[in-house]
Each structure stands twice: as structure tokens, then as C-alpha cells.
Design an enzyme around this catalytic site. Structure first.
Site, PDB file in Angstrom:
ATOM      1  N   GLU A  69       7.225 -34.000 -10.549  1.00 21.45           N
ATOM      2  CA  GLU A  69       5.822 -34.299 -10.247  1.00 21.45           C
ATOM      3  C   GLU A  69       5.611 -35.812 -10.122  1.00 21.45           C
ATOM      4  O   GLU A  69       6.321 -36.604 -10.740  1.00 21.45           O
ATOM      5  CB  GLU A  69       4.919 -33.740 -11.357  1.00 21.45           C
ATOM      6  CG  GLU A  69       4.916 -32.218 -11.377  1.00 21.45           C
ATOM      7  CD  GLU A  69       3.807 -31.642 -12.257  1.00 21.45           C
ATOM      8  OE1 GLU A  69       3.046 -30.808 -11.752  1.00 21.45           O
ATOM      9  OE2 GLU A  69       3.708 -32.019 -13.441  1.00 21.45           O
ATOM     10  N   CYS A 103       2.567 -43.009  -9.984  1.00 17.34           N
ATOM     11  CA  CYS A 103       3.394 -42.769 -11.164  1.00 17.34           C
ATOM     12  C   CYS A 103       4.559 -41.875 -10.740  1.00 17.34           C
ATOM     13  O   CYS A 103       4.335 -40.743 -10.307  1.00 17.34           O
ATOM     14  CB  CYS A 103       2.539 -42.091 -12.232  1.00 17.34           C
ATOM     15  SG  CYS A 103       3.460 -41.590 -13.684  1.00 17.34           S
ATOM     16  N   CYS A 111      13.716 -34.064 -19.131  1.00 15.65           N
ATOM     17  CA  CYS A 111      13.956 -35.222 -19.989  1.00 15.65           C
ATOM     18  C   CYS A 111      14.704 -34.786 -21.244  1.00 15.65           C
ATOM     19  O   CYS A 111      14.477 -33.703 -21.768  1.00 15.65           O
ATOM     20  CB  CYS A 111      12.611 -35.850 -20.378  1.00 15.65           C
ATOM     21  SG  CYS A 111      12.780 -37.395 -21.276  1.00 15.65           S
ATOM     22  N   CYS A 159      10.454 -36.226 -27.098  1.00 10.99           N
ATOM     23  CA  CYS A 159       9.235 -36.691 -27.792  1.00 10.99           C
ATOM     24  C   CYS A 159       8.330 -35.469 -28.020  1.00 10.99           C
ATOM     25  O   CYS A 159       8.065 -34.696 -27.084  1.00 10.99           O
ATOM     26  CB  CYS A 159       8.514 -37.750 -26.965  1.00 10.99           C
ATOM     27  SG  CYS A 159       9.506 -39.228 -26.704  1.00 10.99           S
ATOM     28  N   CYS A 182       5.088 -34.712 -25.769  1.00  7.81           N
ATOM     29  CA  CYS A 182       5.196 -34.872 -24.309  1.00  7.81           C
ATOM     30  C   CYS A 182       5.616 -33.577 -23.622  1.00  7.81           C
ATOM     31  O   CYS A 182       6.628 -32.968 -23.998  1.00  7.81           O
ATOM     32  CB  CYS A 182       6.211 -35.976 -24.007  1.00  7.81           C
ATOM     33  SG  CYS A 182       6.397 -36.325 -22.253  1.00  7.81           S
ATOM     34  N   CYS A 186      -0.958 -38.981 -18.701  1.00  8.91           N
ATOM     35  CA  CYS A 186       0.281 -39.347 -19.409  1.00  8.91           C
ATOM     36  C   CYS A 186       0.814 -38.186 -20.214  1.00  8.91           C
ATOM     37  O   CYS A 186       0.091 -37.572 -20.999  1.00  8.91           O
ATOM     38  CB  CYS A 186       0.022 -40.466 -20.411  1.00  8.91           C
ATOM     39  SG  CYS A 186      -0.255 -42.036 -19.672  1.00  8.91           S
TER      40      CYS A 186
HETATM   41  N1  SAH Z   1      10.206 -41.792 -20.887  1.00  5.10           N
HETATM   42  C1  SAH Z   1       9.304 -42.894 -20.737  1.00  5.10           C
HETATM   43  C2  SAH Z   1       8.211 -42.623 -19.696  1.00  5.10           C
HETATM   44  C3  SAH Z   1       7.440 -41.370 -19.921  1.00  5.10           C
HETATM   45  S1  SAH Z   1       5.765 -41.090 -20.099  1.00  5.10           S
HETATM   46  C4  SAH Z   1       8.698 -43.254 -22.056  1.00  5.10           C
HETATM   47  O1  SAH Z   1       8.905 -42.549 -23.020  1.00  5.10           O
HETATM   48  O2  SAH Z   1       8.043 -44.297 -22.131  1.00  5.10           O
HETATM   49  C5  SAH Z   1       4.714 -42.382 -20.095  1.00  5.10           C
HETATM   50  C6  SAH Z   1       3.918 -42.548 -21.382  1.00  5.10           C
HETATM   51  O3  SAH Z   1       3.129 -41.389 -21.757  1.00  5.10           O
HETATM   52  C7  SAH Z   1       4.822 -42.839 -22.578  1.00  5.10           C
HETATM   53  O4  SAH Z   1       4.265 -43.879 -23.323  1.00  5.10           O
HETATM   54  C8  SAH Z   1       4.745 -41.549 -23.348  1.00  5.10           C
HETATM   55  O5  SAH Z   1       5.112 -41.707 -24.689  1.00  5.10           O
HETATM   56  C9  SAH Z   1       3.290 -41.161 -23.145  1.00  5.10           C
HETATM   57  N2  SAH Z   1       2.984 -39.781 -23.469  1.00  5.10           N
HETATM   58  C10 SAH Z   1       3.785 -38.712 -23.504  1.00  5.10           C
HETATM   59  N3  SAH Z   1       3.100 -37.599 -23.847  1.00  5.10           N
HETATM   60  C11 SAH Z   1       1.819 -37.975 -24.029  1.00  5.10           C
HETATM   61  C12 SAH Z   1       0.615 -37.274 -24.372  1.00  5.10           C
HETATM   62  N4  SAH Z   1       0.605 -35.968 -24.583  1.00  5.10           N
HETATM   63  N5  SAH Z   1      -0.520 -37.994 -24.457  1.00  5.10           N
HETATM   64  C13 SAH Z   1      -0.532 -39.314 -24.209  1.00  5.10           C
HETATM   65  N6  SAH Z   1       0.563 -40.022 -23.879  1.00  5.10           N
HETATM   66  C14 SAH Z   1       1.726 -39.365 -23.793  1.00  5.10           C
END
Ligand code: SAH
Length: 352
Positions: free
Chosen positions: A93, A106, A113, A117, A120, A333
Site C-alpha cells: 500500500e 508515503c 515487515c 512492533c 502496527c 500511520c
Molecule cells: N518501519 C519504520 C516505518 C514504519 S511506520 C519505522 O518503524 O519507523 C511509520 C511510523 O508509524 C512509525 O513511527 C511507526 O512506529 C508508526 N506507527 C506504527 N503503528 C502505528 C499506530 N497504530 N499508530 C500510530 N503510529 C504508528
């Protein structure tokens, strides 16, 4: 013989490839411009190239394209989310966002991945593979062609961990900014990482001029390891050290991303600890209200982020709250997923 993915070649590599086919070097620049400036992805339409050479190109190279499987447009803020099908049938996406100053996109860097996390959505269906430079670029080119807008900023914040696909991401950045091609200044690019420390040092050495965003999300190791498994390999101390090195080596400030989550990392004590951790570092803090992921129960009370920002401010740390875009189409995000194509009709936005 497997054909070479021509969109992943930089100009030097294309020159070398053409010379090895017995062609003149200058042809490479012509072809590079057809691809990256005119966005012509059919060798037969490269009209200033002889028919014989076009045939040889077709025999030796392929042009990696993406297919728009689904497109969702936000009813709130004009954000558009694309679900792209890759040439091997996988999906990623991409989100096109409208700001007062222009359009930002984006992009995803991997199919799925590995980082896991907890909050996420990209982590839920696991990891399949890394994207090729051409596949990252095509997310932009395809969205630009479809929407008719020219993107002025790029964030590597979609599905995947960019520093876990280091070489292809760096190649993508060089292609994106090539003066003979797309020519986007890397000053308008942000790369977000969960904190793969050795690769932050490597990135610093390249001095690309982009903004490094670091997903911090918690100021202490115990709490961070619980929500971000990467912290068990590279703890906060080592991460902050790498960020300081990045700032020293590049002269650029780092952004720390912090998703404020009720009962996880949003207390006054957390804000105080975060302020202590970041004091004196040339950085910026970007607070994000945690976005809804249906398999998880994390949430942020409406007042939570503002209170947290206020407390940080009192401790001398300036923080901004990131605007949430595309929440009705799960484009915010952490809401992107590689298996989104399998769940039709779950989103609130208009399907186009
Ligand atoms: N792998 C990279 C980029 C991914 S996402 C990273 O970890 O930075 C981009 C941002 O969105 C990251 O800061 C991630 O931690 C955040 N993110 C992931 N899930 C989220 C959620 N449910 N709500 C808000 N931010 C989130």
C-alpha cells in the site's frame, strides 16, 4: 535468460549494460529519460531509438510495473490510498497526501515487515520480501500518473523497515534524486526507522541530506522492548548514540516519533523521562495519536497527546502533534498492510 529490471539501474549501470550489448553509451541517457522523466514504460514508444535497438532492449530488459488493484479516497481530507499488485502477485500500500504546500507520498519498502512492533498493522501478516528499487519508485510514478499531481515530498513510512532493505532503499533514493531523471531533492525526503542501529551509522556516512525519523515510542528499555522487539537487540542507549552520530556526521537534526498510547507510554513520568533522554540533542519530537488497528486494543484519549506535549514543553522539549490523514480509509500511520487486498469493503472511504 532472465531479463534485467531496467528501472532499478542507475545511469552508470545502464551505460555499462548498453556498452556490453555493443551500443553507444549516450543511448543510456536517452532511455533513462524516457523512463524517469517522460515515464514511458513501453520500449516501442521510445521514438528516438531505432527499431533494432528497441528489439534488443525488449530481449534483454523488463520494465517493472505496478497494477492499481484498489484505490480508496478519503472523504475527510483528499488522502488517496493505493493498493498495488506487484509483478509476482504480492501487494503493498501507498498513500498520497495533500498539504497546503503540495503533495507528499508515503511509500512501502517491503512486502510485510519482520520488526513486529505491537501497535502496527504492517507487522500482523508477517514478512514476505524486500522491494526492488524499481518497485519503490513505481509507487510514486504510478500514483503521479494516475492522479495527475507531481509529488514534492516522499516519506519512507509505509509497510516495512527501510533500513532492513538498506541497499535497495539507497538505490531508490539515488534514482529518485538523479538530476538526469526524476530530480527530487532528498531534502524533501524522510526515512523512518524502528532503530536498526548499525544501518543508522551506515546511512550517516552516505550524507544523503534526507531527514532521519526514529520511532522511539517509549523512553525506557523495559517498556520499549515490550512494544518494539527491535529494542531487545539495539537498546535505547545504543540508538541514541547512533542518532547523535547521525547528527554530527550530517549536520541535520533527527525527528523522534512517539505514538502516545494510554496506559503504555503516556504518563507524566514518561514525558519527564523522554525529556531527560532527549535534552541537548538537536532533534524534534513528533507525537502521534495511536491509530486504530482492529486486531489490537491500543488507544489514545483525545486529551492524551495534548497533555503529553504540554508536559514535554514544560521540560523544555518542543513537540508537534502529527496531523492524522486518511483515517477513514485506514491510511494513517501504522494502518497499512500487505494483505489489504484480501479484505474488501472493510473501509469507510469511497472505493474507486
Ligand atoms: N518501519 C519504520 C516505518 C514504519 S511506520 C519505522 O518503524 O519507523 C511509520 C511510523 O508509524 C512509525 O513511527 C511507526 O512506529 C508508526 N506507527 C506504527 N503503528 C502505528 C499506530 N497504530 N499508530 C500510530 N503510529 C504508528
Amino acid at each position: 535468460m532472465e531479463k534485467t529490471d531496467i528501472l532499478s539501474l542507475d545511469l552508470n549501470e545502464l551505460e555499462t549494460a548498453l556498452v556490453s550489448l555493443g551500443e553507444k553509451k549516450f543511448r543510456a541517457k536517452q532511455i533513462f529519460q524516457w523512463l524517469h522523466v517522460k515515464r514511458v514504460f513501453d520500449f516501442d514508444k521510445m521514438t528516438d531509438i531505432s527499431i533494432q535497438l528497441r528489439e534488443r532492449l525488449k530481449e534483454n530488459f523488463c520494465i517493472n510495473g505496478l497494477f492499481i488493484q484498489k484505490k480508496l479516497e478519503s472523504c475527510i481530507d483528499n488522502t488517496v490510498k493505493y493498493l498495488y499488485r506487484l509483478s509476482d502477485g504480492n501487494f503493498v500500500e501507498t498513500v498520497l497526501m495533500e498539504y497546503s504546500y503540495g503533495h507528499s507520498i508515503c511509500v512501502s519498502t517491503q512486502v510485510g515487515c519482520k520488526m513486529g512492533c505491537r501497535f502496527c498493522a504492517s507487522a500482523i501478516a508477517g514478512y514476505v520480501r524486500s522491494l526492488e528499487p524499481s518497485e519503490i519508485l513505481q509507487q510514486i510514478y504510478t500514483a503521479e500518473m494516475d492522479s495527475g499531481v507531481r509529488v514534492s515530498g516522499v516519506v519512507l513510512m509505509g509497510i516495512g523497515e527501510p533500513l532492513d532493505n538498506f541497499d535497495n532503499v539507497v538505490k531508490f533514493l539515488r534514482l529518485l534524486s538523479d538530476k538526469n531523471g526524476n530530480n527530487l531533492s532528498l531534502r524533501h525526503v524522510s526515512l523512518s526507522t524502528c532503530g536498526i542501529v548499525p544501518r543508522i551509522y551506515d546511512l550517516a556516512q552516505l550524507k544523503l541530506g534526507l531527514t532521519l525519523s526514529v520511532s522511539l515510542h517509549c523512553p525506557d528499555d523495559k517498556g520499549r522492548s515490550e512494544i518494539m522487539p527491535i529494542n531487545r537487540t539495539y537498546n535505547i542507549d545504543s540508538l541514541i548514540k547512533a542518532c547523535k552520530d547521525y547528527i554530527d556526521a550530517t549536520g541535520r537534526r533527527v525527528t523522534f516519533e512517539y505514538a502516545v498510547i494510554d496506559d503504555v507510554n503516556s504518563s507524566d513520568a514518561d514525558a519527564d523521562r523522554l525529556a531527560d533522554l532527549l535534552r541537548g540533542i538537536n532533534c524534534h519530537v513528533n507525537l502521534i495519536p495511536v491509530n486504530k488497528v482492529k486486531e489490537r486494543s491500543y488507544h489514545t484519549a483525545r486529551s492524551g497527546v495534548a497533555e503529553f506535549a504540554k508536559r514535554l514543553g514544560k521540560c523544555g522539549i518542543n513537540a508537534t502533534v502529527r496531523r492524522t490523514l486518511g483515517s477513514d480509509i485506514e491510511a494513517a500511520c501504522g494502518q497499512l498492510r500487505r494483505d489489504a487486498g484480501l479484505h474488501d469493503g472493510t473501509n469507510g472511504g469511497a472505493m474507486l
